[in-house]
Design a protein around this motif. Structure first.
Motif, PDB file in Angstrom:
ATOM      1  N   TRP A  25       0.822  -1.214   0.000  1.00 16.20           N
ATOM      2  CA  TRP A  25       0.000   0.000   0.000  1.00 16.20           C
ATOM      3  C   TRP A  25       0.853   1.260   0.000  1.00 16.20           C
ATOM      4  CZ3 TRP A  25       0.809   3.246   4.043  1.00 16.20           C
ATOM      5  CH2 TRP A  25       1.348   2.705   5.196  1.00 16.20           C
ATOM      6  N   ALA A  26       2.091   1.190   0.435  1.00 19.53           N
ATOM      7  CA  ALA A  26       2.927   2.395   0.504  1.00 19.53           C
ATOM      8  C   ALA A  26       3.350   2.875  -0.879  1.00 19.53           C
ATOM      9  CB  ALA A  26       4.158   2.129   1.368  1.00 19.53           C
ATOM     10  N   VAL A  27       3.666   1.967  -1.784  1.00 21.54           N
ATOM     11  CA  VAL A  27       4.069   2.370  -3.135  1.00 21.54           C
ATOM     12  C   VAL A  27       2.911   3.009  -3.894  1.00 21.54           C
ATOM     13  CG1 VAL A  27       4.888   1.507  -5.357  1.00 21.54           C
ATOM     14  CG2 VAL A  27       5.979   0.746  -3.254  1.00 21.54           C
ATOM     15  N   PRO A  28       1.690   2.422  -3.913  1.00 21.88           N
ATOM     16  CA  PRO A  28       0.596   3.106  -4.594  1.00 21.88           C
ATOM     17  C   PRO A  28       0.249   4.469  -3.992  1.00 21.88           C
ATOM     18  CG  PRO A  28       0.019   0.818  -4.284  1.00 21.88           C
ATOM     19  CD  PRO A  28       1.299   1.059  -3.529  1.00 21.88           C
ATOM     20  N   VAL A  29       0.287   4.566  -2.671  1.00 21.48           N
ATOM     21  CA  VAL A  29      -0.017   5.849  -2.043  1.00 21.48           C
ATOM     22  C   VAL A  29       1.043   6.888  -2.398  1.00 21.48           C
ATOM     23  CG1 VAL A  29      -0.148   7.026   0.200  1.00 21.48           C
ATOM     24  CG2 VAL A  29      -1.394   4.907  -0.179  1.00 21.48           C
ATOM     25  N   THR A  30       2.302   6.489  -2.400  1.00 26.89           N
ATOM     26  CA  THR A  30       3.374   7.421  -2.762  1.00 26.89           C
ATOM     27  C   THR A  30       3.250   7.872  -4.211  1.00 26.89           C
ATOM     28  OG1 THR A  30       4.832   6.329  -1.184  1.00 26.89           O
ATOM     29  CG2 THR A  30       5.871   7.711  -2.840  1.00 26.89           C
ATOM     30  N   LEU A  31       2.979   6.941  -5.113  1.00 27.57           N
ATOM     31  CA  LEU A  31       2.790   7.319  -6.516  1.00 27.57           C
ATOM     32  C   LEU A  31       1.579   8.227  -6.693  1.00 27.57           C
ATOM     33  CD1 LEU A  31       3.576   3.952  -8.315  1.00 27.57           C
ATOM     34  CD2 LEU A  31       4.981   6.014  -8.255  1.00 27.57           C
ATOM     35  N   GLY A  32       0.506   7.952  -5.962  1.00 32.75           N
ATOM     36  CA  GLY A  32      -0.678   8.803  -6.031  1.00 32.75           C
ATOM     37  C   GLY A  32      -0.422  10.208  -5.518  1.00 32.75           C
ATOM     38  N   VAL A  33       0.331  10.320  -4.428  1.00 34.62           N
ATOM     39  CA  VAL A  33       0.664  11.644  -3.888  1.00 34.62           C
ATOM     40  C   VAL A  33       1.541  12.416  -4.857  1.00 34.62           C
ATOM     41  CG1 VAL A  33       1.978  12.794  -2.061  1.00 34.62           C
ATOM     42  CG2 VAL A  33       0.334  11.028  -1.472  1.00 34.62           C
ATOM     43  N   ILE A  34       2.518  11.742  -5.446  1.00 32.53           N
ATOM     44  CA  ILE A  34       3.409  12.413  -6.407  1.00 32.53           C
ATOM     45  C   ILE A  34       2.619  12.893  -7.616  1.00 32.53           C
ATOM     46  CG2 ILE A  34       5.298  12.024  -8.030  1.00 32.53           C
ATOM     47  CD1 ILE A  34       6.547  10.195  -5.890  1.00 32.53           C
ATOM     48  N   LEU A  35       1.771  12.029  -8.182  1.00 34.12           N
ATOM     49  CA  LEU A  35       0.988  12.427  -9.341  1.00 34.12           C
ATOM     50  C   LEU A  35       0.010  13.530  -8.985  1.00 34.12           C
ATOM     51  CD1 LEU A  35       0.047  10.903 -12.377  1.00 34.12           C
ATOM     52  CD2 LEU A  35      -2.006  11.233 -11.044  1.00 34.12           C
ATOM     53  N   GLY A  36      -0.625  13.446  -7.837  1.00 37.99           N
ATOM     54  CA  GLY A  36      -1.567  14.481  -7.418  1.00 37.99           C
ATOM     55  C   GLY A  36      -0.904  15.831  -7.217  1.00 37.99           C
ATOM     56  N   CYS A  37       0.247  15.840  -6.568  1.00 35.22           N
ATOM     57  CA  CYS A  37       0.979  17.095  -6.370  1.00 35.22           C
ATOM     58  C   CYS A  37       1.455  17.676  -7.700  1.00 35.22           C
ATOM     59  CB  CYS A  37       2.164  16.880  -5.435  1.00 35.22           C
ATOM     60  SG  CYS A  37       1.712  16.539  -3.739  1.00 35.22           S
ATOM     61  N   TYR A  38       1.928  16.807  -8.574  1.00 31.79           N
ATOM     62  CA  TYR A  38       2.416  17.271  -9.864  1.00 31.79           C
ATOM     63  C   TYR A  38       1.269  17.803 -10.724  1.00 31.79           C
ATOM     64  CZ  TYR A  38       5.569  17.484 -13.840  1.00 31.79           C
ATOM     65  OH  TYR A  38       6.330  17.913 -14.896  1.00 31.79           O
ATOM     66  N   ALA A  39       0.125  17.129 -10.691  1.00 30.91           N
ATOM     67  CA  ALA A  39      -1.036  17.600 -11.447  1.00 30.91           C
ATOM     68  C   ALA A  39      -1.518  18.943 -10.914  1.00 30.91           C
ATOM     69  CB  ALA A  39      -2.163  16.572 -11.380  1.00 30.91           C
ATOM     70  N   THR A  40      -1.527  19.099  -9.605  1.00 36.10           N
ATOM     71  CA  THR A  40      -1.928  20.378  -9.013  1.00 36.10           C
ATOM     72  C   THR A  40      -0.958  21.480  -9.395  1.00 36.10           C
ATOM     73  OG1 THR A  40      -2.913  19.185  -7.165  1.00 36.10           O
ATOM     74  CG2 THR A  40      -2.480  21.521  -6.835  1.00 36.10           C
ATOM     75  N   ALA A  41       0.337  21.176  -9.391  1.00 39.43           N
ATOM     76  CA  ALA A  41       1.340  22.185  -9.749  1.00 39.43           C
ATOM     77  C   ALA A  41       1.226  22.584 -11.217  1.00 39.43           C
ATOM     78  CB  ALA A  41       2.736  21.664  -9.451  1.00 39.43           C
ATOM     79  N   ILE A  42       0.928  21.636 -12.096  1.00 43.78           N
ATOM     80  CA  ILE A  42       0.791  21.956 -13.521  1.00 43.78           C
ATOM     81  C   ILE A  42      -0.420  22.843 -13.748  1.00 43.78           C
ATOM     82  CG2 ILE A  42       0.252  20.986 -15.785  1.00 43.78           C
ATOM     83  CD1 ILE A  42       1.943  18.572 -15.039  1.00 43.78           C
ATOM     84  N   VAL A  43      -1.555  22.479 -13.160  1.00 42.16           N
ATOM     85  CA  VAL A  43      -2.784  23.243 -13.369  1.00 42.16           C
ATOM     86  C   VAL A  43      -2.687  24.622 -12.719  1.00 42.16           C
ATOM     87  CG1 VAL A  43      -5.250  23.292 -12.822  1.00 42.16           C
ATOM     88  CG2 VAL A  43      -4.205  21.201 -13.622  1.00 42.16           C
ATOM     89  N   ARG A  44      -2.024  24.682 -11.577  1.00 40.58           N
ATOM     90  CA  ARG A  44      -1.900  25.962 -10.877  1.00 40.58           C
ATOM     91  C   ARG A  44      -1.071  26.938 -11.685  1.00 40.58           C
ATOM     92  NH1 ARG A  44       1.252  27.768  -5.811  1.00 40.58           N
ATOM     93  NH2 ARG A  44       2.789  26.342  -6.650  1.00 40.58           N
ATOM     94  N   GLY A  45      -0.003  26.488 -12.299  1.00 42.76           N
ATOM     95  CA  GLY A  45       0.819  27.345 -13.154  1.00 42.76           C
ATOM     96  C   GLY A  45       1.411  28.546 -12.456  1.00 42.76           C
ATOM     97  N   GLY A  46       1.732  28.435 -11.198  1.00 39.07           N
ATOM     98  CA  GLY A  46       2.304  29.553 -10.456  1.00 39.07           C
ATOM     99  C   GLY A  46       1.261  30.486  -9.881  1.00 39.07           C
ATOM    100  N   GLY A  47       0.004  30.202 -10.122  1.00 36.97           N
ATOM    101  CA  GLY A  47      -1.072  31.049  -9.608  1.00 36.97           C
ATOM    102  C   GLY A  47      -1.514  30.599  -8.227  1.00 36.97           C
ATOM    103  N   VAL A  48      -2.694  31.034  -7.874  1.00 36.69           N
ATOM    104  CA  VAL A  48      -3.253  30.731  -6.567  1.00 36.69           C
ATOM    105  C   VAL A  48      -3.841  29.321  -6.576  1.00 36.69           C
ATOM    106  CG1 VAL A  48      -4.975  31.451  -4.863  1.00 36.69           C
ATOM    107  CG2 VAL A  48      -3.799  33.160  -6.239  1.00 36.69           C
ATOM    108  N   LEU A  49      -3.677  28.621  -5.471  1.00 36.73           N
ATOM    109  CA  LEU A  49      -4.244  27.289  -5.329  1.00 36.73           C
ATOM    110  C   LEU A  49      -5.705  27.427  -4.931  1.00 36.73           C
ATOM    111  CD1 LEU A  49      -3.791  24.243  -5.311  1.00 36.73           C
ATOM    112  CD2 LEU A  49      -3.173  24.436  -2.918  1.00 36.73           C
ATOM    113  N   THR A  50      -6.603  27.017  -5.816  1.00 41.41           N
ATOM    114  CA  THR A  50      -8.034  27.110  -5.546  1.00 41.41           C
ATOM    115  C   THR A  50      -8.607  25.719  -5.300  1.00 41.41           C
ATOM    116  OG1 THR A  50      -8.547  26.968  -7.891  1.00 41.41           O
ATOM    117  CG2 THR A  50      -8.245  29.178  -6.970  1.00 41.41           C
ATOM    118  N   GLY A  51      -9.860  25.677  -4.918  1.00 41.88           N
ATOM    119  CA  GLY A  51     -10.521  24.412  -4.615  1.00 41.88           C
ATOM    120  C   GLY A  51     -10.575  23.444  -5.788  1.00 41.88           C
TER     121      GLY A  51
END
Length: 132
Positions: A25-51
């Motif tokens: 369970w640790a490897v899937p959770v780690t991969l999910g966190v990495i992908l989620g953070c990276y997806a949020t960073a791409i969509v945010r584009g240096g702007g404000v983090l919204t809901g």
């Protein structure tokens, strides 16, 4: 003299306890966190983090974690070709999704996902073929 070796043990036998390794369970959770953070960073584009941007990262990370966990549970029952294809689809789809978030065209994102997926398929097939 050896008659005692063949005598059945009396009493109840307990069912063996199946321990789930932490990595299952640790490897899937780690991969999910990495992908989620990276997806949020791409969509945010240096702007404000919204809901909605945060929700996109959380949902995409949770979906990848669930798919990785599910694949980890059934991978030993799959033949090596299908197992390699499953890993290729998972890797190619994830990278293609992340690339599409950057604003690239669907064709470019599909091409990158296909290249990564095929590369992962070949590498995974080679790994499984040499280990079995």
């Amino acid at each position: 003299m050896a008659a005692h070796a063949s005598v059945q043990a009396r009493g109840r036998r307990r069912a063996p306890v199946r321990h789930r390794p932490v990595l299952s369970w640790a490897v899937p959770v780690t991969l999910g966190v990495i992908l989620g953070c990276y997806a949020t960073a791409i969509v945010r584009g240096g702007g404000v983090l919204t809901g909605p941007r945060l929700a996109l990262g959380l949902v995409s990370g949770a979906v990848l974690a669930a798919l990785c966990f599910g694949l980890g549970r059934i991978q030993n029952r799959l033949p090596r070709e299908l197992r390699a294809a499953a890993y290729g689809v998972l890797a190619g789809g994830s990278i293609g999704f992340l690339y599409s978030l950057s604003g690239a065209s669907i064709l470019a994102a599909s091409g990158i996902g296909l290249v990564i997926g095929l590369s992962t398929l070949l590498a995974a097939f080679y790994y499984f073929y040499t280990r079995e």
